[in-house]
Design an enzyme around this catalytic site. Structure first.
Site, short mmCIF file in Angstrom:
data_model
loop_
_atom_site.label_atom_id
_atom_site.label_comp_id
_atom_site.label_asym_id
_atom_site.label_seq_id
_atom_site.Cartn_x
_atom_site.Cartn_y
_atom_site.Cartn_z
N SER A 41 0.84 -1.19 0.00
CA SER A 41 0.00 0.00 0.00
C SER A 41 0.88 1.25 0.00
O SER A 41 1.64 1.48 0.94
CB SER A 41 -0.91 0.01 1.23
OG SER A 41 -1.49 1.29 1.34
N HIS A 93 -1.39 -1.04 -4.32
CA HIS A 93 -2.65 -0.62 -3.70
C HIS A 93 -2.55 0.87 -3.40
O HIS A 93 -1.61 1.32 -2.76
CB HIS A 93 -2.85 -1.43 -2.42
CG HIS A 93 -4.13 -1.16 -1.70
ND1 HIS A 93 -5.33 -1.77 -2.03
CD2 HIS A 93 -4.40 -0.37 -0.64
CE1 HIS A 93 -6.27 -1.36 -1.21
NE2 HIS A 93 -5.74 -0.50 -0.35
N ASP A 152 -4.57 4.12 -1.72
CA ASP A 152 -5.65 4.49 -0.81
C ASP A 152 -6.06 5.93 -1.02
O ASP A 152 -5.29 6.85 -0.77
CB ASP A 152 -5.16 4.33 0.64
CG ASP A 152 -5.03 2.87 1.02
OD1 ASP A 152 -6.04 2.15 0.93
OD2 ASP A 152 -3.92 2.46 1.38
N MET A 210 -8.47 8.91 0.12
CA MET A 210 -9.27 9.31 1.29
C MET A 210 -9.73 10.76 1.13
O MET A 210 -8.93 11.64 0.79
CB MET A 210 -8.41 9.22 2.55
CG MET A 210 -7.85 7.83 2.78
SD MET A 210 -6.82 7.80 4.23
CE MET A 210 -6.29 6.08 4.22
N HIS A 264 -8.37 1.92 -4.01
CA HIS A 264 -9.33 1.76 -2.92
C HIS A 264 -9.91 3.13 -2.58
O HIS A 264 -9.23 3.96 -1.98
CB HIS A 264 -8.56 1.14 -1.72
CG HIS A 264 -9.35 1.01 -0.47
ND1 HIS A 264 -8.76 0.71 0.75
CD2 HIS A 264 -10.67 1.12 -0.22
CE1 HIS A 264 -9.70 0.65 1.68
NE2 HIS A 264 -10.86 0.90 1.12
N MET A 296 -11.91 5.44 -0.51
CA MET A 296 -12.56 5.70 0.78
C MET A 296 -13.21 7.09 0.68
O MET A 296 -12.73 8.07 1.23
CB MET A 296 -11.53 5.64 1.91
CG MET A 296 -11.15 4.21 2.28
SD MET A 296 -9.59 4.09 3.15
CE MET A 296 -8.46 4.02 1.76
N MET A 308 -12.07 -4.91 5.34
CA MET A 308 -11.12 -4.10 6.11
C MET A 308 -10.84 -4.78 7.46
O MET A 308 -11.77 -5.18 8.16
CB MET A 308 -11.68 -2.70 6.36
CG MET A 308 -11.80 -1.83 5.12
SD MET A 308 -10.28 -1.66 4.15
CE MET A 308 -9.18 -0.90 5.36
N ASP A 335 -7.09 -5.90 4.30
CA ASP A 335 -6.34 -4.63 4.28
C ASP A 335 -6.37 -4.04 5.68
O ASP A 335 -7.45 -3.73 6.20
CB ASP A 335 -7.01 -3.71 3.26
CG ASP A 335 -6.35 -2.35 3.12
OD1 ASP A 335 -5.24 -2.15 3.66
OD2 ASP A 335 -6.95 -1.48 2.45
C1 DX5 Z 1 -6.22 1.98 5.71
C2 DX5 Z 1 -5.81 1.68 4.29
C3 DX5 Z 1 -4.75 0.64 4.17
C4 DX5 Z 1 -3.44 1.01 4.82
C5 DX5 Z 1 -2.88 -0.24 5.41
O1 DX5 Z 1 -7.28 2.87 5.70
O2 DX5 Z 1 -6.93 1.24 3.52
O3 DX5 Z 1 -4.54 0.24 2.82
O4 DX5 Z 1 -2.52 1.56 3.92
O5 DX5 Z 1 -1.75 0.09 6.15
P1 DX5 Z 1 -1.07 -0.93 7.16
O6 DX5 Z 1 -0.67 -2.15 6.37
O7 DX5 Z 1 0.08 -0.16 7.69
O8 DX5 Z 1 -2.10 -1.27 8.20
ZN ZN Z 2 -6.59 0.28 1.45
#
Ligand code: DX5
Ligand code: ZN
Length: 228
Positions: free
Chosen positions: A14, A39, A41, A43, A72, A74, A144, A183
């Site tokens: 990620s 991956h 993320d 947000m 992903h 969010m 998640m 994840d």
């Molecule tokens: C959290 C993200 C994850 C995050 C995971 O909201 O969706 O993808 O990057 O990070 P680690 O592996 O450090 O928990």
């Molecule tokens: Zn993620």
């Protein structure tokens, strides 16, 4: 002993845990280390309390690496941003079941309008049964294993029975080709527990980007989760 015949194992670093001053180099580091996909993320500061990055970073990754981009979202309103993330080069777009839009319609749109893979995501507090009606529309399911928003959190074991329930439901609906991804708080130990429960795709931020030798960690995670 695994409960299910596993789909192909995939390891996805990620980018959230990368050095943000060197995102292109960090993306290449993941590719050279043997990642199956990257991956990313996204947000919005509303669906989750944090803000990360947008389509420009997806475009950068598309120009920089050849491995697929697993995006992903969010976002409270992923429907408003699908064109931007599809145009940026996403190979898979994952939206949340908890989003404020017609989730079923948006999953269909991801596949039919943009021609890319679609994924449905559930938060730790969401029951797996909620997504049973859309399983036939998706290529992957993301469960998640932390409350989304930040990297570096601890794995929540309540995800484990959900993985098994979803694997069983896929079988019941005669769906054979859907991946189940986890994840949040994923390391070698938690990845093994998830693999035994039915997951075959593993997202890891801190565990992989925080390693001096990412390649060794990817190999180790792949071996651990494949040879059950
Ligand atoms: C959290 C993200 C994850 C995050 C995971 O909201 O969706 O993808 O990057 O990070 P680690 O592996 O450090 O928990
Ligand atoms: Zn993620």
């Amino acid at each position: 002993m695994a409960y299910f015949t596993a789909m192909q194992t995939q390891i996805l670093p990620s980018l959230l845990a990368a050095d943000f001053g060197n995102l292109a180099e960090e993306s290449k580091r993941a590719e050279y280390a043997g990642a199956d996909a990257l991956h990313l993320d996204i947000m919005d500061g509303h669906f989750v309390p944090n803000i990360s990055f947008g389509p420009d970073v997806v475009s950068m990754a598309k120009k920089t690496v050849k491995i697929p981009l697993n995006v992903h979202l969010m976002l409270s309103r992923p429907d408003l941003y699908l064109p931007a993330f599809a145009d940026a080069g996403s190979d898979t777009i994952l939206i949340h079941a908890e989003a404020e839009c017609d989730v079923e319609a948006e999953l269909i749109r991801i596949k039919e309008e943009f021609g890319i893979r679609a994924g449905i995501t559930i938060n730790p507090g969401t029951a797996p049964e909620i997504i049973f009606p859309v399983l036939k529309l998706v290529d992957e399911i993301l469960c998640m294993s932390v409350n989304p928003g930040y990297g570096g959190q601890s794995f929540m074991p309540n995800v484990l029975p959900k993985l098994t329930i979803l694997r069983q439901e896929l079988k019941k609906q005669s769906i054979s080709s859907v991946d189940i991804m986890v994840d949040g708080g994923i390391n070698n130990k938690t990845a093994l527990e998830c693999a035994k429960a039915g997951a075959n795709m593993f997202v890891a931020g801190t565990w992989l980007f925080g390693a001096d030798d990412m390649s060794a960690r990817i190999t180790e995670m792949r071996d651990t989760t494949s040879n059950l």
